[in-house]
Design a protein around this motif. Structure first.
Motif, PDB file in Angstrom:
ATOM      1  N   SER A  86      18.502 -23.717  31.486  1.00  0.00           N
ATOM      2  CA  SER A  86      18.086 -24.970  31.449  1.00  0.00           C
ATOM      3  C   SER A  86      18.042 -25.397  32.942  1.00  0.00           C
ATOM      4  O   SER A  86      18.258 -24.910  33.900  1.00  0.00           O
ATOM      5  CB  SER A  86      19.204 -25.799  30.912  1.00  0.00           C
ATOM      6  OG  SER A  86      20.512 -26.014  31.409  1.00  0.00           O
ATOM      7  N   TYR A  87      18.049 -26.932  33.195  1.00  0.00           N
ATOM      8  CA  TYR A  87      17.997 -27.583  34.491  1.00  0.00           C
ATOM      9  C   TYR A  87      19.102 -27.937  35.063  1.00  0.00           C
ATOM     10  O   TYR A  87      19.247 -28.592  36.118  1.00  0.00           O
ATOM     11  CB  TYR A  87      16.861 -28.771  34.609  1.00  0.00           C
ATOM     12  CG  TYR A  87      15.322 -28.046  34.250  1.00  0.00           C
ATOM     13  CD1 TYR A  87      14.810 -28.107  32.825  1.00  0.00           C
ATOM     14  CD2 TYR A  87      14.533 -27.493  35.249  1.00  0.00           C
ATOM     15  CE1 TYR A  87      13.691 -27.809  32.544  1.00  0.00           C
ATOM     16  CE2 TYR A  87      13.401 -26.924  34.908  1.00  0.00           C
ATOM     17  CZ  TYR A  87      12.838 -26.922  33.648  1.00  0.00           C
ATOM     18  OH  TYR A  87      11.475 -26.556  33.500  1.00  0.00           O
ATOM     19  N   ARG A  88      20.233 -27.547  34.357  1.00  0.00           N
ATOM     20  CA  ARG A  88      21.531 -28.036  34.705  1.00  0.00           C
ATOM     21  C   ARG A  88      21.989 -27.735  35.829  1.00  0.00           C
ATOM     22  O   ARG A  88      22.505 -28.552  36.791  1.00  0.00           O
ATOM     23  CB  ARG A  88      22.721 -27.761  33.595  1.00  0.00           C
ATOM     24  CG  ARG A  88      22.596 -28.459  32.355  1.00  0.00           C
ATOM     25  CD  ARG A  88      23.775 -28.342  31.377  1.00  0.00           C
ATOM     26  NE  ARG A  88      23.862 -26.654  31.543  1.00  0.00           N
ATOM     27  CZ  ARG A  88      23.492 -26.046  30.594  1.00  0.00           C
ATOM     28  NH1 ARG A  88      22.793 -26.287  29.271  1.00  0.00           N
ATOM     29  NH2 ARG A  88      23.770 -24.750  30.402  1.00  0.00           N
ATOM     30  N   GLY A  89      21.875 -26.583  36.232  1.00  0.00           N
ATOM     31  CA  GLY A  89      21.972 -25.945  37.613  1.00  0.00           C
ATOM     32  C   GLY A  89      21.457 -26.608  38.662  1.00  0.00           C
ATOM     33  O   GLY A  89      21.867 -26.375  39.720  1.00  0.00           O
ATOM     34  N   ALA A  90      20.537 -27.398  38.704  1.00  0.00           N
ATOM     35  CA  ALA A  90      20.030 -28.038  39.955  1.00  0.00           C
ATOM     36  C   ALA A  90      20.959 -28.882  40.367  1.00  0.00           C
ATOM     37  O   ALA A  90      20.906 -29.274  41.617  1.00  0.00           O
ATOM     38  CB  ALA A  90      18.539 -28.874  39.375  1.00  0.00           C
ATOM     39  N   GLY A  91      21.891 -29.387  39.830  1.00  0.00           N
ATOM     40  CA  GLY A  91      22.915 -30.491  40.210  1.00  0.00           C
ATOM     41  C   GLY A  91      23.583 -29.657  41.319  1.00  0.00           C
ATOM     42  O   GLY A  91      24.534 -30.376  41.668  1.00  0.00           O
ATOM     43  N   PHE A  92      23.781 -28.326  41.020  1.00  0.00           N
ATOM     44  CA  PHE A  92      24.741 -27.614  41.930  1.00  0.00           C
ATOM     45  C   PHE A  92      23.757 -26.716  43.078  1.00  0.00           C
ATOM     46  O   PHE A  92      24.396 -26.041  43.949  1.00  0.00           O
ATOM     47  CB  PHE A  92      25.433 -26.521  41.039  1.00  0.00           C
ATOM     48  CG  PHE A  92      26.248 -27.077  40.097  1.00  0.00           C
ATOM     49  CD1 PHE A  92      25.864 -27.247  38.624  1.00  0.00           C
ATOM     50  CD2 PHE A  92      27.573 -27.728  40.453  1.00  0.00           C
ATOM     51  CE1 PHE A  92      26.231 -27.928  37.795  1.00  0.00           C
ATOM     52  CE2 PHE A  92      28.257 -28.198  39.225  1.00  0.00           C
ATOM     53  CZ  PHE A  92      27.633 -28.243  38.139  1.00  0.00           C
ATOM     54  N   GLY A  93      22.447 -26.882  43.011  1.00  0.00           N
ATOM     55  CA  GLY A  93      21.784 -26.458  43.785  1.00  0.00           C
ATOM     56  C   GLY A  93      21.110 -26.684  45.152  1.00  0.00           C
ATOM     57  O   GLY A  93      21.659 -27.803  45.668  1.00  0.00           O
ATOM     58  N   ASP A  94      20.453 -25.945  45.783  1.00  0.00           N
ATOM     59  CA  ASP A  94      19.602 -26.411  47.154  1.00  0.00           C
ATOM     60  C   ASP A  94      18.319 -26.854  46.755  1.00  0.00           C
ATOM     61  O   ASP A  94      17.722 -26.239  46.069  1.00  0.00           O
ATOM     62  CB  ASP A  94      19.708 -25.114  47.984  1.00  0.00           C
ATOM     63  CG  ASP A  94      21.071 -24.598  48.307  1.00  0.00           C
ATOM     64  OD1 ASP A  94      21.474 -23.573  48.029  1.00  0.00           O
ATOM     65  OD2 ASP A  94      22.092 -25.503  48.655  1.00  0.00           O
ATOM     66  N   TRP A  95      17.923 -27.877  47.504  1.00  0.00           N
ATOM     67  CA  TRP A  95      16.593 -28.462  47.286  1.00  0.00           C
ATOM     68  C   TRP A  95      15.719 -28.318  48.715  1.00  0.00           C
ATOM     69  O   TRP A  95      16.282 -28.480  49.663  1.00  0.00           O
ATOM     70  CB  TRP A  95      16.902 -29.959  47.008  1.00  0.00           C
ATOM     71  CG  TRP A  95      17.385 -30.141  45.629  1.00  0.00           C
ATOM     72  CD1 TRP A  95      18.548 -29.890  45.202  1.00  0.00           C
ATOM     73  CD2 TRP A  95      16.881 -30.793  44.482  1.00  0.00           C
ATOM     74  NE1 TRP A  95      18.812 -30.175  43.775  1.00  0.00           N
ATOM     75  CE2 TRP A  95      17.511 -30.888  43.472  1.00  0.00           C
ATOM     76  CE3 TRP A  95      15.433 -31.237  44.313  1.00  0.00           C
ATOM     77  CZ2 TRP A  95      17.263 -31.331  42.219  1.00  0.00           C
ATOM     78  CZ3 TRP A  95      15.176 -31.947  42.895  1.00  0.00           C
ATOM     79  CH2 TRP A  95      16.032 -31.834  41.984  1.00  0.00           C
ATOM     80  N   GLY A  96      14.580 -28.273  48.368  1.00  0.00           N
ATOM     81  CA  GLY A  96      13.437 -28.058  49.551  1.00  0.00           C
ATOM     82  C   GLY A  96      13.353 -29.757  49.773  1.00  0.00           C
ATOM     83  O   GLY A  96      13.720 -30.776  49.282  1.00  0.00           O
ATOM     84  N   GLN A  97      12.279 -29.813  50.611  1.00  0.00           N
ATOM     85  CA  GLN A  97      12.327 -31.193  51.141  1.00  0.00           C
ATOM     86  C   GLN A  97      10.959 -31.996  50.377  1.00  0.00           C
ATOM     87  O   GLN A  97      10.757 -33.217  50.462  1.00  0.00           O
ATOM     88  CB  GLN A  97      11.778 -31.208  52.798  1.00  0.00           C
ATOM     89  CG  GLN A  97      10.106 -30.728  52.839  1.00  0.00           C
ATOM     90  CD  GLN A  97      10.123 -29.412  52.747  1.00  0.00           C
ATOM     91  OE1 GLN A  97      10.767 -28.685  52.653  1.00  0.00           O
ATOM     92  NE2 GLN A  97       8.689 -28.907  52.767  1.00  0.00           N
ATOM     93  N   GLY A  98      10.511 -31.169  49.511  1.00  0.00           N
ATOM     94  CA  GLY A  98       9.218 -31.719  48.746  1.00  0.00           C
ATOM     95  C   GLY A  98       7.985 -31.654  49.275  1.00  0.00           C
ATOM     96  O   GLY A  98       7.742 -31.528  50.505  1.00  0.00           O
TER      97      GLY A  98
END
Length: 122
Positions: free
Chosen positions: A103-115
């Motif tokens: 699921s996408y739950r892990g995104a809350g703990f993940g690293d994000w790109g700049q888009g």
């Protein structure tokens, strides 16, 4: 923590295709794509784990495909049959195995790109 850099966004006419890439500077068990369409909530649209088990959201199923090259720490999003409704900013996200990749739950703990911006004209 990994640093992510997206590329491949741009402007395209409806019906066209784009391929987004996201390069990570390290290993990530799960890598995903989110998008932010103006006026809508940020949406998870595709994810894939290190074993290349992948899924895409119903909103893009049949048009978008996610893949990854583990040797290059890179995840791709192939987008076909684009429509103006796909216009928005697309983000790459990566997270560790402890948060799962079903699921996408892990995104809350993940690293994000700049888009990267995707613009589809009619």
């Amino acid at each position: 923590q990994v640093h992510l850099v997206e590329s491949g966004g741009g402007s395209v006419q409806a019906g066209g295709s784009l391929r987004l890439s996201c390069i990570a500077d390290g290993y990530s068990f799960c890598m995903a794509w989110f998008r932010q369409i103006p006026g809508k909530e940020r949406e998870g649209i595709a994810l894939i784990n290190v074993y290349e088990s992948a899924s895409v959201a119903d909103s893009v199923k049949g048009r978008f495909t996610v893949s990854r090259d583990n040797a290059k720490n890179t995840v791709y999003l192939q987008m076909n049959s684009l429509t103006p409704d796909d216009t928005g900013t697309y983000y790459c996200v990566a997270w560790l195995a402890r948060y799962g990749c079903d699921s996408y739950r892990g995104a809350g703990f993940g690293d994000w790109g700049q888009g990267t911006q995707v613009t589809v004209s009619s």
